[in-house]
Motif scaffolding. Structure first.
Motif, PDB file in Angstrom:
ATOM      1  N   ALA A 244       0.827  -1.205   0.000  1.00  0.00           N
ATOM      2  CA  ALA A 244       0.000   0.000   0.000  1.00  0.00           C
ATOM      3  C   ALA A 244       0.861   1.254   0.000  1.00  0.00           C
ATOM      4  O   ALA A 244       0.628   2.190  -0.782  1.00  0.00           O
ATOM      5  CB  ALA A 244      -0.932  -0.011   1.214  1.00  0.00           C
ATOM      6  N   TYR A 245       1.881   1.298   0.865  1.00  0.00           N
ATOM      7  CA  TYR A 245       2.758   2.468   0.919  1.00  0.00           C
ATOM      8  C   TYR A 245       3.640   2.573  -0.324  1.00  0.00           C
ATOM      9  O   TYR A 245       3.982   3.678  -0.756  1.00  0.00           O
ATOM     10  CB  TYR A 245       3.625   2.422   2.170  1.00  0.00           C
ATOM     11  N   ALA A 246       4.029   1.436  -0.901  1.00  0.00           N
ATOM     12  CA  ALA A 246       4.873   1.464  -2.101  1.00  0.00           C
ATOM     13  C   ALA A 246       4.174   2.162  -3.257  1.00  0.00           C
ATOM     14  O   ALA A 246       4.824   2.778  -4.108  1.00  0.00           O
ATOM     15  CB  ALA A 246       5.261   0.039  -2.503  1.00  0.00           C
ATOM     16  N   VAL A 247       2.852   2.073  -3.295  1.00  0.00           N
ATOM     17  CA  VAL A 247       2.085   2.747  -4.346  1.00  0.00           C
ATOM     18  C   VAL A 247       1.624   4.127  -3.886  1.00  0.00           C
ATOM     19  O   VAL A 247       1.666   5.105  -4.640  1.00  0.00           O
ATOM     20  CB  VAL A 247       0.874   1.894  -4.776  1.00  0.00           C
TER      21      VAL A 247
ATOM     22  N   ASN B 159      -6.329   0.041   0.774  1.00  0.00           N
ATOM     23  CA  ASN B 159      -5.659   0.991   1.656  1.00  0.00           C
ATOM     24  C   ASN B 159      -4.905   2.079   0.907  1.00  0.00           C
ATOM     25  O   ASN B 159      -4.519   3.082   1.514  1.00  0.00           O
ATOM     26  CB  ASN B 159      -4.678   0.251   2.581  1.00  0.00           C
ATOM     27  N   ILE B 160      -4.690   1.905  -0.385  1.00  0.00           N
ATOM     28  CA  ILE B 160      -3.932   2.891  -1.163  1.00  0.00           C
ATOM     29  C   ILE B 160      -4.604   4.259  -1.191  1.00  0.00           C
ATOM     30  O   ILE B 160      -3.916   5.281  -0.980  1.00  0.00           O
ATOM     31  CB  ILE B 160      -3.679   2.361  -2.590  1.00  0.00           C
ATOM     32  N   PRO B 161      -5.919   4.374  -1.443  1.00  0.00           N
ATOM     33  CA  PRO B 161      -6.511   5.717  -1.553  1.00  0.00           C
ATOM     34  C   PRO B 161      -6.318   6.571  -0.307  1.00  0.00           C
ATOM     35  O   PRO B 161      -5.896   7.735  -0.410  1.00  0.00           O
ATOM     36  CB  PRO B 161      -7.996   5.411  -1.802  1.00  0.00           C
ATOM     37  N   ASP B 162      -6.625   6.025   0.858  1.00  0.00           N
ATOM     38  CA  ASP B 162      -6.496   6.804   2.086  1.00  0.00           C
ATOM     39  C   ASP B 162      -5.041   7.161   2.369  1.00  0.00           C
ATOM     40  O   ASP B 162      -4.726   8.286   2.762  1.00  0.00           O
ATOM     41  CB  ASP B 162      -7.086   6.005   3.248  1.00  0.00           C
ATOM     42  N   ALA B 163      -4.124   6.201   2.163  1.00  0.00           N
ATOM     43  CA  ALA B 163      -2.711   6.470   2.400  1.00  0.00           C
ATOM     44  C   ALA B 163      -2.179   7.535   1.452  1.00  0.00           C
ATOM     45  O   ALA B 163      -1.401   8.415   1.856  1.00  0.00           O
ATOM     46  CB  ALA B 163      -1.903   5.172   2.258  1.00  0.00           C
ATOM     47  N   ALA B 164      -2.592   7.495   0.180  1.00  0.00           N
ATOM     48  CA  ALA B 164      -2.130   8.485  -0.789  1.00  0.00           C
ATOM     49  C   ALA B 164      -2.628   9.885  -0.430  1.00  0.00           C
ATOM     50  O   ALA B 164      -1.893  10.872  -0.585  1.00  0.00           O
ATOM     51  CB  ALA B 164      -2.605   8.096  -2.193  1.00  0.00           C
ATOM     52  N   ARG B 165      -3.860   9.997   0.046  1.00  0.00           N
ATOM     53  CA  ARG B 165      -4.383  11.302   0.439  1.00  0.00           C
ATOM     54  C   ARG B 165      -3.607  11.865   1.629  1.00  0.00           C
ATOM     55  O   ARG B 165      -3.346  13.069   1.708  1.00  0.00           O
ATOM     56  CB  ARG B 165      -5.873  11.179   0.784  1.00  0.00           C
TER      57      ARG B 165
END
Length: 266
Positions: free
Chosen positions: A75-78, A136-142
């Motif tokens: 998730a964090y890698a993306v 989990n990617i959308p929230d982490a990216a925001r």
């Protein structure tokens, strides 16, 4: 505080050690039999089909821990490159192209999306890790974008851009450093959420076999007999709780470290 770090290391160390060292040292399970109390070669008794509970506990941690850590890392890698790119770009159209699809994905309940995808495909442990990472990617990216936006607008970054510095140097060498404390705070909460999703998915039979040696599966499989055999439910449940609690204590201890002068300037 130091005591928080020590406490977190001890709490999270127990399930991690069981996950890493459990399978090699598990040995052969005790003989099958219905023993709901410790004894007769069964340290924690047996489950409802006569399997050794302690042997299941030793084997059940690795799938949960590996899947959760893999999903968090993916998730964090993306999310980190996406968030940094959105924060550093001066092109509004590119920012919208990056963030708006993530907002749509964010609107779909995570567990519902996992269940819908698993109804079409049958993901294994690797597939479950990818599914949990995707939700989990959308929230982490925001969060990354919000943390990096202020630093990206500072004169130092503008000066680097005018000097023709590469995006990599601006993003990683300057802006990303300003997001580290925010990411540390988010990582503890996110790992807890990932563990919840992985355990819930396993509890519902997604990504693991119904009879797999898995802590979440053990809770589901033995919950109806909690009054007769509490160890088969309480022990794996406490180990999952220790993973989440200990992880948050460690990240909180990391956040207790005062910010450096450079971090304050950023």
């Amino acid at each position: 505080m130091r005591y928080r770090f020590v406490l977190g290391a001890v709490v999270v160390g127990v399930p991690l050690l069981l996950a890493v060292l459990g399978p090699p040292f598990a040995g052969e399970p005790g003989p099958r039999g219905m023993s709901f109390v410790p004894g007769d070669g069964h340290w924690l008794g047996t489950d409802f089909v006569g399997r050794d509970v302690w042997h299941q506990v030793l084997h059940g941690g690795r799938p949960v821990v590996v899947t959760a850590l893999t999903a968090t890392a993916l998730a964090y890698a993306v999310a980190v490159p996406l968030g940094l790119l959105a924060a550093l770009t001066h092109r509004r159209a590119l920012e919208e192209l990056l963030m708006r699809p993530l907002d749509v994905l964010l609107a779909v309940p995570s567990l519902l999306l996992i269940l819908l995808v698993s109804a079409v495909f049958e993901p294994g442990a690797a597939g479950l890790a990818v599914l949990v990472a995707v939700v989990n990617i959308p929230d982490a990216a925001r969060i990354v974008r919000a943390a990096a936006a202020q630093s990206a607008a500072r004169p130092a970054v503008e000066a680097l851009r005018m000097q023709g510095e590469t995006w990599w140097r601006m993003a990683v060498g300057h802006v990303a450093r300003s997001t580290l404390r925010t990411l540390a705070a988010d990582a503890g909460v996110r790992l807890t959420g990932v563990l919840y999703l992985v355990a819930t998915a396993a509890f519902l039979g997604v990504g693991v076999a119904p009879d797999a040696a898995d802590w979440a599966v053990m809770v589901d499989r033995n919950r109806t007999g909690l009054a007769l055999q509490p160890w088969a439910v309480v022990v794996p449940a406490l180990l999952i709780v220790a993973l989440t609690t200990g992880s948050n204590l460690l990240f909180d201890a990391a956040l207790d470290k005062p910010a450096t002068e450079r971090e304050r300037q950023q």
